[in-house]
Design an enzyme around this catalytic site. Structure first.
Site, PDB file in Angstrom:
ATOM      1  N   GLU A 155       0.661  -1.297   0.100  1.00  0.00           N
ATOM      2  CA  GLU A 155       0.060  -0.075  -0.035  1.00  0.00           C
ATOM      3  C   GLU A 155       0.780   1.479   0.056  1.00  0.00           C
ATOM      4  O   GLU A 155       0.693   2.102   0.769  1.00  0.00           O
ATOM      5  CB  GLU A 155      -1.059  -0.213   1.126  1.00  0.00           C
ATOM      6  N   ASN A 196       2.086  -5.607  -2.884  1.00  0.00           N
ATOM      7  CA  ASN A 196       0.483  -5.697  -2.596  1.00  0.00           C
ATOM      8  C   ASN A 196      -0.260  -4.484  -2.254  1.00  0.00           C
ATOM      9  O   ASN A 196       0.313  -3.717  -1.697  1.00  0.00           O
ATOM     10  CB  ASN A 196       0.351  -6.609  -1.314  1.00  0.00           C
ATOM     11  N   HIS A 232     -10.460  -6.159  -1.943  1.00  0.00           N
ATOM     12  CA  HIS A 232     -11.485  -5.743  -1.083  1.00  0.00           C
ATOM     13  C   HIS A 232     -12.773  -5.159  -1.864  1.00  0.00           C
ATOM     14  O   HIS A 232     -12.665  -3.768  -2.026  1.00  0.00           O
ATOM     15  CB  HIS A 232     -11.261  -4.992   0.087  1.00  0.00           C
ATOM     16  N   GLU A 261      -6.213 -10.713  -0.951  1.00  0.00           N
ATOM     17  CA  GLU A 261      -7.103 -10.431   0.033  1.00  0.00           C
ATOM     18  C   GLU A 261      -8.777 -10.354   0.152  1.00  0.00           C
ATOM     19  O   GLU A 261      -9.265  -9.450   0.350  1.00  0.00           O
ATOM     20  CB  GLU A 261      -6.547  -9.105   0.957  1.00  0.00           C
ATOM     21  N   ASP A 263     -12.499 -10.161  -0.413  1.00  0.00           N
ATOM     22  CA  ASP A 263     -13.726 -10.164   0.271  1.00  0.00           C
ATOM     23  C   ASP A 263     -14.750  -9.340  -0.741  1.00  0.00           C
ATOM     24  O   ASP A 263     -14.317  -8.664  -1.181  1.00  0.00           O
ATOM     25  CB  ASP A 263     -13.514  -9.843   1.798  1.00  0.00           C
TER      26      ASP A 263
HETATM   27  O1  9MR Z   1      -7.433  -7.642   8.927  1.00  0.00           O
HETATM   28  C1  9MR Z   1      -6.434  -6.810   9.513  1.00  0.00           C
HETATM   29  C2  9MR Z   1      -7.145  -6.499  10.737  1.00  0.00           C
HETATM   30  O2  9MR Z   1      -7.373  -7.469  11.745  1.00  0.00           O
HETATM   31  C3  9MR Z   1      -6.216  -5.234  11.462  1.00  0.00           C
HETATM   32  O3  9MR Z   1      -6.760  -4.507  12.459  1.00  0.00           O
HETATM   33  C4  9MR Z   1      -5.918  -4.189  10.151  1.00  0.00           C
HETATM   34  C5  9MR Z   1      -4.874  -3.211  10.786  1.00  0.00           C
HETATM   35  O4  9MR Z   1      -4.588  -2.261   9.860  1.00  0.00           O
HETATM   36  O5  9MR Z   1      -5.010  -4.719   9.054  1.00  0.00           O
HETATM   37  C6  9MR Z   1      -6.167  -5.573   8.278  1.00  0.00           C
HETATM   38  O6  9MR Z   1      -5.482  -6.178   7.332  1.00  0.00           O
HETATM   39  C7  9MR Z   1      -5.250  -5.464   6.176  1.00  0.00           C
HETATM   40  C8  9MR Z   1      -4.042  -5.992   5.612  1.00  0.00           C
HETATM   41  O7  9MR Z   1      -3.040  -6.199   6.603  1.00  0.00           O
HETATM   42  C9  9MR Z   1      -3.689  -5.102   4.430  1.00  0.00           C
HETATM   43  N1  9MR Z   1      -4.695  -4.762   3.510  1.00  0.00           N
HETATM   44  C10 9MR Z   1      -6.093  -4.406   4.094  1.00  0.00           C
HETATM   45  C11 9MR Z   1      -6.343  -5.601   5.099  1.00  0.00           C
HETATM   46  C12 9MR Z   1      -7.704  -5.040   5.871  1.00  0.00           C
HETATM   47  O8  9MR Z   1      -7.659  -3.619   6.288  1.00  0.00           O
END
Ligand code: 9MR
Length: 344
Positions: A155, A196, A232, A261, A263
């Site tokens: 990101e 990613n 997402h 990822e 969903d």
């Molecule tokens: O699913 C993850 C969540 O449990 C955490 O709190 C969050 C913290 O920023 O990160 C989420 O996972 C993210 C991933 O690491 C990167 N891409 C977006 C995902 C969803 O926010």
């Protein structure tokens, strides 16, 4: 198009009525296409959940690829400058080994979940590069041969294609990307190295920026193996032609593509009605991925709707995954299963 929709709906109906549902779901998605990576993100310490047994059973049956959802992130794995905590991630690897799954490491360099000791310090450029290098060396070194692919940077771009003004960008500028990738290759020469991001599935300013970054990497000999498209999205879906074109241009640069990822969230007030659309979106994306030789895998960000980041983040949305809160396969599951089966 109409016929396709009809087939998906018919499949969904079979699922809803339970025809073959249990028997089919028990075979598992991974057994439909052993040549394809089908994966999920595992909840923190999933072996301690009150339904840990069910969670592990479904995970092992369905998936051949696992990502720790949080427990390889910097704040968790490297909470103090001289402290590394590998235990939780090690437990993911042990589970993967036991169940013949590959592991997707997430993530080495990211703007979020950076520990306080990093954020509070005033860094000189070289000092921060050294800290980034030793993190990469230590973490990749620890999991050498155990992690198949790594999200090296996550990101780094804004939606308009400019660089996100992250901790890394502010301190190191654009160079943090090539520096991280070059070091990652040295730290584990066998691991696949991914960039990613989200909203880079279709052709847009952000995916253009990613494309240009890879072009520059290629020109300058900076290693990178694949792009992770997070995916997402909503049950409204994405522009499939644009998705295919985007995959194609990345494949032409010699990159692999992973959907990392996925969903597909549905408005909470339209859960039932949204399920067929959701199933169709999953099916279309998977089909397009399977039709593109460079697209090697698809992972969902979670497994059961019981443990998903979606409803905490997108108020009014939920039910984004393949299994409901009771681990029952949803119409989207059957649609995915059908695509895997029918494209063998
Ligand atoms: O699913 C993850 C969540 O449990 C955490 O709190 C969050 C913290 O920023 O990160 C989420 O996972 C993210 C991933 O690491 C990167 N891409 C977006 C995902 C969803 O926010």
């Amino acid at each position: 198009m109409l016929l396709k929709k009809w087939i998906v709906n018919a499949l969904i109906l079979c699922g809803a009525l339970g025809f073959g549902a249990t028997a089919t779901a028990q075979q598992g998605l991974r057994s439909q296409r052993p040549d394809f990576l089908i994966g999920f993100a595992a909840a923190n310490d999933f072996w301690t959940l009150q339904d840990a047994q069910k969670f592990s059973e479904v995970a092992a049956r369905e998936f051949n690829l696992i990502t720790p959802e949080n427990q390889m992130k910097w704040a968790i794995i490297h909470p103090e400058s001289d402290v590394y905590q590998f235990a939780a991630a090690d437990a993911h690897l042990a589970f993967a080994r036991k169940n013949q799954m590959k592991v997707h490491g997430h993530v080495l360099v990211w703007h979020s979940q950076i520990p306080a000791w990093m954020l509070e310090k005033n860094w000189a450029r070289n000092e921060l590069i050294d800290a980034m290098y030793s993190h990469i060396d230590r973490v990749m070194g620890h999991f050498k041969n155990g992690v198949y692919m790594w999200d090296v940077v996550n990101e780094a771009f804004n939606e308009d294609g400019s660089m996100r003004p992250s901790f890394w960008q502010k301190n190191l500028g654009d160079s943090h990307l090539p520096l991280a990738f070059t070091r990652a290759r040295l730290a584990d020469s066998r691991a696949k190295l991914l960039y990613n991001d989200y909203n880079i599935e279709t052709l847009n300013r952000k995916s253009d920026a990613v494309y240009k970054m890879v072009q520059a990497f290629r020109k300058n000999g900076v290693p990178i193996d694949a792009i992770g498209m997070q995916m997402h999205i909503t049950s409204g879906g994405i522009d499939m032609t644009s998705f295919q074109q985007n995959m194609k241009r990345l494949a032409n640069l010699g990159l692999d593509i992973y959907i990392t990822e996925m969903d597909v969230r549905i408005p909470k007030n339209a859960q039932e009605a949204g399920l067929p659309d959701q199933a169709q979106v999953y099916a279309q994306v998977l089909k397009a991925c399977l039709a593109q030789p460079a697209c090697k895998g698809l992972q969902t960000w979670g497994m059961s709707d019981k443990y998903s980041w979606v409803s905490g983040f997108y108020k009014g949305f939920g039910s984004a995954l393949l299994f409901d809160e009771n681990y029952q396969p949803k119409p989207a599951y059957f649609a995915v299963e059908h695509v895997l089966k029918s494209t063998q």
